[in-house]
Design an enzyme around this catalytic site. Structure first.
Site, PDB file in Angstrom:
ATOM      1  N   HIS A   1      -9.326  -3.511  10.378  1.00  0.00           N
ATOM      2  CA  HIS A   1      -9.284  -3.364   8.921  1.00  0.00           C
ATOM      3  C   HIS A   1      -9.756  -4.621   8.200  1.00  0.00           C
ATOM      4  CE1 HIS A   1      -7.894   0.461   7.552  1.00  0.00           C
ATOM      5  NE2 HIS A   1      -6.752   0.445   8.191  1.00  0.00           N
TER       6      HIS A   1
ATOM      7  N   GLU B   1       0.842  -1.191   0.000  1.00  0.00           N
ATOM      8  CA  GLU B   1       0.000   0.000   0.000  1.00  0.00           C
ATOM      9  C   GLU B   1       0.883   1.250   0.000  1.00  0.00           C
ATOM     10  OE1 GLU B   1      -3.707   2.120   2.415  1.00  0.00           O
ATOM     11  OE2 GLU B   1      -2.796   0.320   3.226  1.00  0.00           O
TER      12      GLU B   1
ATOM     13  N   GLY C   1       3.169   2.603  10.660  1.00  0.00           N
ATOM     14  CA  GLY C   1       3.015   1.877  11.912  1.00  0.00           C
ATOM     15  C   GLY C   1       2.782   0.409  11.685  1.00  0.00           C
ATOM     16  N   ALA C   2       1.910   0.093  10.725  1.00  0.00           N
ATOM     17  CA  ALA C   2       1.590  -1.300  10.442  1.00  0.00           C
ATOM     18  C   ALA C   2       0.776  -1.347   9.159  1.00  0.00           C
ATOM     19  CB  ALA C   2       0.796  -1.923  11.595  1.00  0.00           C
ATOM     20  N   MET C   3       0.550  -2.570   8.657  1.00  0.00           N
ATOM     21  CA  MET C   3      -0.189  -2.756   7.411  1.00  0.00           C
ATOM     22  C   MET C   3      -1.108  -3.960   7.545  1.00  0.00           C
ATOM     23  SD  MET C   3      -0.936  -1.812   4.453  1.00  0.00           S
ATOM     24  CE  MET C   3      -2.141  -2.668   3.450  1.00  0.00           C
ATOM     25  N   GLU C   4      -2.362  -3.773   7.117  1.00  0.00           N
ATOM     26  CA  GLU C   4      -3.430  -4.724   7.388  1.00  0.00           C
ATOM     27  C   GLU C   4      -3.545  -5.838   6.360  1.00  0.00           C
ATOM     28  OE1 GLU C   4      -5.531  -1.397   4.950  1.00  0.00           O
ATOM     29  OE2 GLU C   4      -3.940  -1.518   6.434  1.00  0.00           O
TER      30      GLU C   4
ATOM     31  N   HIS D   1      -6.417  -1.492  15.453  1.00  0.00           N
ATOM     32  CA  HIS D   1      -6.667  -0.808  14.181  1.00  0.00           C
ATOM     33  C   HIS D   1      -6.467  -1.760  13.005  1.00  0.00           C
ATOM     34  CE1 HIS D   1      -6.640   2.797  11.498  1.00  0.00           C
ATOM     35  NE2 HIS D   1      -5.875   2.008  10.761  1.00  0.00           N
ATOM     36  N   GLU D   2      -5.336  -2.461  12.968  1.00  0.00           N
ATOM     37  CA  GLU D   2      -5.072  -3.338  11.824  1.00  0.00           C
ATOM     38  C   GLU D   2      -6.021  -4.531  11.811  1.00  0.00           C
ATOM     39  OE1 GLU D   2      -3.278  -1.954   9.701  1.00  0.00           O
ATOM     40  OE2 GLU D   2      -2.508  -0.439  11.069  1.00  0.00           O
TER      41      GLU D   2
END
Length: 887
Positions: free
Chosen positions: A307, A127, A267-270, A303-304
């Protein structure tokens, strides 16, 4: 200078893809230096698209094409055209298979997009548009495909091979290699693709869903980090249960995996079923992580995970709709954090972030709507406006509907659009259908940039027992949008009498009695009059309760009004906002005139807060925390950098002196009997204790300095250790160097703690900080290739240290532009984000203006620039925002 001015992408130009990709079979032969990617793609013409010229254009960057076959036949060079960022095949049928084989080089990929090397492992970040750096593809979010991924690698170097979906098979191959196959049954856009290869250890657990299915949970980390995953695993399980209970969302695969990597731009990726995280948001133990770290991990893990439905099962049609998934998911993680912690404190954190980051963005050259109209580089639009203001738009709709109707509306959204790529309009349409309301005016929030103002006047008619509020809303012009329309927003209002009791908000036309407490009114017009009946005495208004809309409220509160709200308001946000207004008023006056007297009743109000046993210690700490220097700068027509910093110090010293006994009592009373506990209560006590210590340290004195040194030397949790270290470095002069050295020696083998060591020094207000940062850039532990390290040193100076970064000699600006120019060829995303502190150069004095402008011009004029940096720097120099309206 950027040789070819990049063309903007426009929402108005959106067209459905001419082709769809139904199935994707990928085979990776993984190696750090050269990875080979074989792709077998099944195409079909999209019936919803306009028929083109019979050709197919695929996205692709930095790919070495080895083989290209259409329907099993190798294409000749005359049948296709290979460009720097695309592959064009001149003639294709309506349905066909396409095979490509490419080479890529993970160890050269410093931009950390696509497939890259992070320490000893290989990982991906796709992303927004990273997949095109892996293979040729239709790299856009509205092309959803089913992926099957085969990973082949040396078993000793890459014993763990992961990809999206469910594990199909694991096979040993000759010559010490092995093969692992993964299959994802859910269609997804390519930006959600992920793979990991490395020597990793795993923490395993299990979660039983509401329907009785057992889900395997796995967190993969480098072996030496295995003992710091427990908090992340518990956060994941809490998030899974919460999402079932609050939104009715059950996890769909049999396995949920998280991988922590040390080199990551975000921070992170879902990614579906395989979330890739910056290790900062996974690894924690009380001796290495602060309370803020623990809370951040809980929030980002949630949060992730959230998603999976708001981003994966339902994704965005195009990148202009980014807030469809990010705004909704931020709202969900905020609600989760509020329910597992303190709702008041969480809402204060939400509001503070908007005021410190999103409101300034709305007032600057990069101002854009929640749903932008155009962009040059989509990476520049992962912004507080899209994420946090986007969350506020969801929250306002929830507020307008109430919890029951909002849950029914989100249920409809999930049921109707599962497996689709949709728009913000599709989301709002579900809200309208379930509620029966027309939200046409509310949709302006998505299309209109800028922060609205509410200018409010009030009067009380003692004879008629009538209290009247006149509200005028307006939004300043922003680049490209000189004229603004009125917005539809919820206005949560409470009224307090002179004893602090809640009054009913009873309006003309009410057919039944109103209970005392909060009433949510709806503002739609440029000017609104609210008449409240039955009030014998003038009330004190408690407005925007719960921060019911992301607006700036202007009302002539007296000091007595604000003190009354601080003491009696039951709404935590409004209590905090009253304290902020009192502090802002004093700080701005002190900035202008250091001889300004600080009223005794204001000091007494803060003393009362310290002595209040019924209030959450975390909320008391918030009441005692001043508006940031950057926030105060945004309130001035011409920023007085040194005056604001001096005022901060002066007010802290005054409160530290006049509240000495109460601060000492708060410090002593909140010594935690369980210092390694991370419950909301324990976190609140540490927060208040350390805020009290900070105010005490603002007053010169050996007793408090020794107290701070003792805390640093004896603390057995990182929260207290780091709080003391920051104060010693800031206030101790050369005496702060010895604690810094001891801290480094103890934690030199823990990279995330060394990030804190860099950050403490870069955020110090001590003279010479800019030169110190330059020196630290040559430290063996610093690397421009590590985003966490760049953020901890350069980011801390530029974003969190106004007085030193904006030094009058321009040294901070020169350092920033030097770093941006060196970093841009390596990692354009991080380079572009670093520039943001000088985008508001027009608001500073003439000397600082000239120096910031000079450095922006130097960036634009030096060599080849990425589109990321070019867009930010050129908008900063080319755009002259309209002057905000004043009242």
């Amino acid at each position: 200078m950027y040789r070819d001015r990049p063309h903007p992408v426009r929402l108005a130009d959106y067209r459905p893809p001419e082709f769809l990709i139904e199935r994707v079979d990928l085979t990776f032969e993984l190696d750090e230096q050269v990875t080979t990617v074989h792709a077998l793609l099944e195409f079909s013409r999209n019936p919803a698209a306009t028929r083109g010229d019979g050709s197919l254009t695929l996205d692709g960057e930095q790919l070495e094409l080895i083989e290209l076959k259409l329907a099993g036949q190798t294409l000749t060079p005359a049948e296709y055209q290979l460009e720097a960022e695309a592959l064009r095949i001149h003639r294709v049928p309506d349905r066909f298979q396409l095979e490509t084989q490419v080479r890529i080089h993970p160890n050269r990929n410093t931009a950390l997009e696509g497939l890259y090397q992070s320490g000893p492992m290989l990982c991906t970040q796709c992303e927004a548009e990273g997949f095109r750096k892996i293979t040729f593809f239709l790299d856009r979010p509205d092309v959803l495909s089913r992926f099957r991924t085969t990973l082949i690698a040396d078993q000793d170097r890459f014993p763990v091979l992961l990809a999206n979906g469910n594990l199909v098979s694991e096979t040993r191959l000759p010559a010490g290699r092995h093969q692992v196959i993964w299959d994802d049954p859910f269609p997804k856009p390519c930006y959600l693709f992920a793979l990991i290869g490395g020597d990793l250890s795993v923490v395993e657990d299990q979660f039983r869903t509401c329907s009785g299915r057992d889900i395997g949970l796995r967190i993969f980390v480098e072996p030496h980090n295995l003992d710091r995953c427990g908090h992340a695993m518990q956060a994941l399980k809490k998030a899974m249960r919460w999402d079932e209970e609050r939104f009715g969302r059950e996890y769909d695969l049999d396995l949920y995996m998280i991988v922590a990597v040390s080199h990551f731009n975000m921070g992170a990726m879902e990614n579906k079923g395989l979330n890739v995280f910056n290790d900062k948001f996974v690894l924690a133990s009380p001796d290495t992580a602060t309370d803020e770290d623990f809370q951040g991990i809980e929030s980002v893990i949630a949060h992730e995970y959230f998603h999976n439905w708001t981003g994966n099962r339902i994704t965005c049609r195009d990148w202009f709709q980014l807030s469809l998934k990010e705004g909704f998911t931020v709202y969900r993680d905020q609600e989760f954090s509020a329910e597992v912690g303190s709702r008041d404190v969480q809402r204060i954190a939400d509001a503070r972030f908007l005021r410190n980051h999103q409101f300034p963005e709305d007032a600057g050259p990069m101002a854009h709507p929640v749903r932008p109209d155009s962009y040059i580089e989509i990476n520049n639009f992962y912004t507080p406006t899209v994420y946090n203001k986007g969350a506020e738009l969801v929250r306002m709709q929830a507020c307008l509907l109430g919890p029951e109707l909002f849950r029914r509306a989100t249920d409809r959204y999930f049921e109707r659009h599962d497996g689709q790529a949709v728009t913000t309009d599709d989301f709002v349409r579900c809200i309208e259908e379930v509620s029966g309301r027309d939200l046409a005016q509310f949709r302006r929030w998505y299309a209109q940039a800028g922060t609205p103002y509410l200018d409010i006047e009030a009067d009380h008619d003692a004879t008629r027992h009538l209290y009247r509020l006149r509200i005028r809303q307006w939004t300043p012009p922003t680049p490209g949008q000189p004229v603004k329309e009125p917005l539809h927003l919820p206005f949560a209002l409470g009224l307090l009498d002179d004893q602090g009791r809640e009054c009913p908000v009873r309006l003309e036309g009410d057919v039944q009695d109103q209970p005392a407490g909060t009433r949510v009114l709806e503002l739609r017009e440029l000017e609104t009059e609210i008449c409240v009946l039955g009030l014998r005495t003038r009330p004190v208004p408690s407005m925007l309760r719960g921060f019911s809309a992301p607006v700036k409220l202007r009302y002539a509160f007296t000091n007595a009004d604000l003190i009354h709200l601080m003491r009696y308001d039951r709404d935590g946000f409004c209590r905090w906002d009253a304290a902020q207004r009192l502090q802002e008023r004093l700080l701005l006056r002190l900035t202008q005139d250091p001889t300004t007297l600080i009223p005794d009743d204001v000091v007494a109000a803060f003393r009362d807060a310290l002595r209040d046993p019924a209030t959450d210690p975390a909320l008391i700490a918030e009441l005692l925390t001043f508006p940031s220097e950057s926030y105060l700068a945004d309130q001035l027509d011409v920023v007085d950098v040194d005056g604001i910093h001096r005022a901060h110090r002066q007010l802290a010293s005054h409160l530290g002196t006049h509240l000495n006994d109460d601060l000492m009592a708060a410090y002593a009373h909140n010594q935690d009997p369980a210092p390694t506990e991370v419950t909301p209560r324990a976190i609140g006590r540490r927060r208040l204790k350390n805020r009290a210590l900070a105010l005490l340290m603002a007053v010169d004195g050996a007793k408090v300095f020794n107290l701070c040194q003792t805390q640093f030397e004896t603390a057995d949790n990182m929260t207290d250790t780091l709080a003391a270290l920051r104060l010693l470095v800031d206030h101790g002069g050369a005496a702060g160097d010895a604690p810094l050295q001891r801290f480094y020696e103890r934690w030199s083998q823990v990279p995330l703690v060394i990030d804190k060591w860099f950050s403490v020094q870069a955020s110090s207000c001590r003279e010479g900080t800019v030169e110190r940062v330059r020196g630290l850039m040559a430290h063996p532990d610093f690397s421009l290739r590590n985003p966490n390290r760049v953020r901890s040193l350069i980011g801390a100076l530029c974003h969190a240290n106004s007085v030193q970064f904006h030094a009058a000699d321009g040294s901070g600006y020169r350092l920033l532009s030097d770093v941006v120019l060196e970093l841009d060829p390596l990692n354009p995303q991080i380079a572009a984000r670093l520039l943001k502190p000088i985008l508001s150069w027009r608001r500073y004095d003439a000397g600082r203006q000239a120096q910031m402008r000079r450095e922006l011009a130097r960036v634009l004029e030096t060599g080849e620039l990425s589109a990321d940096v070019y867009e930010v720097a050129s908008k900063a120099l080319d755009t002259v925002p309209e002057q905000a309206e004043s009242s």
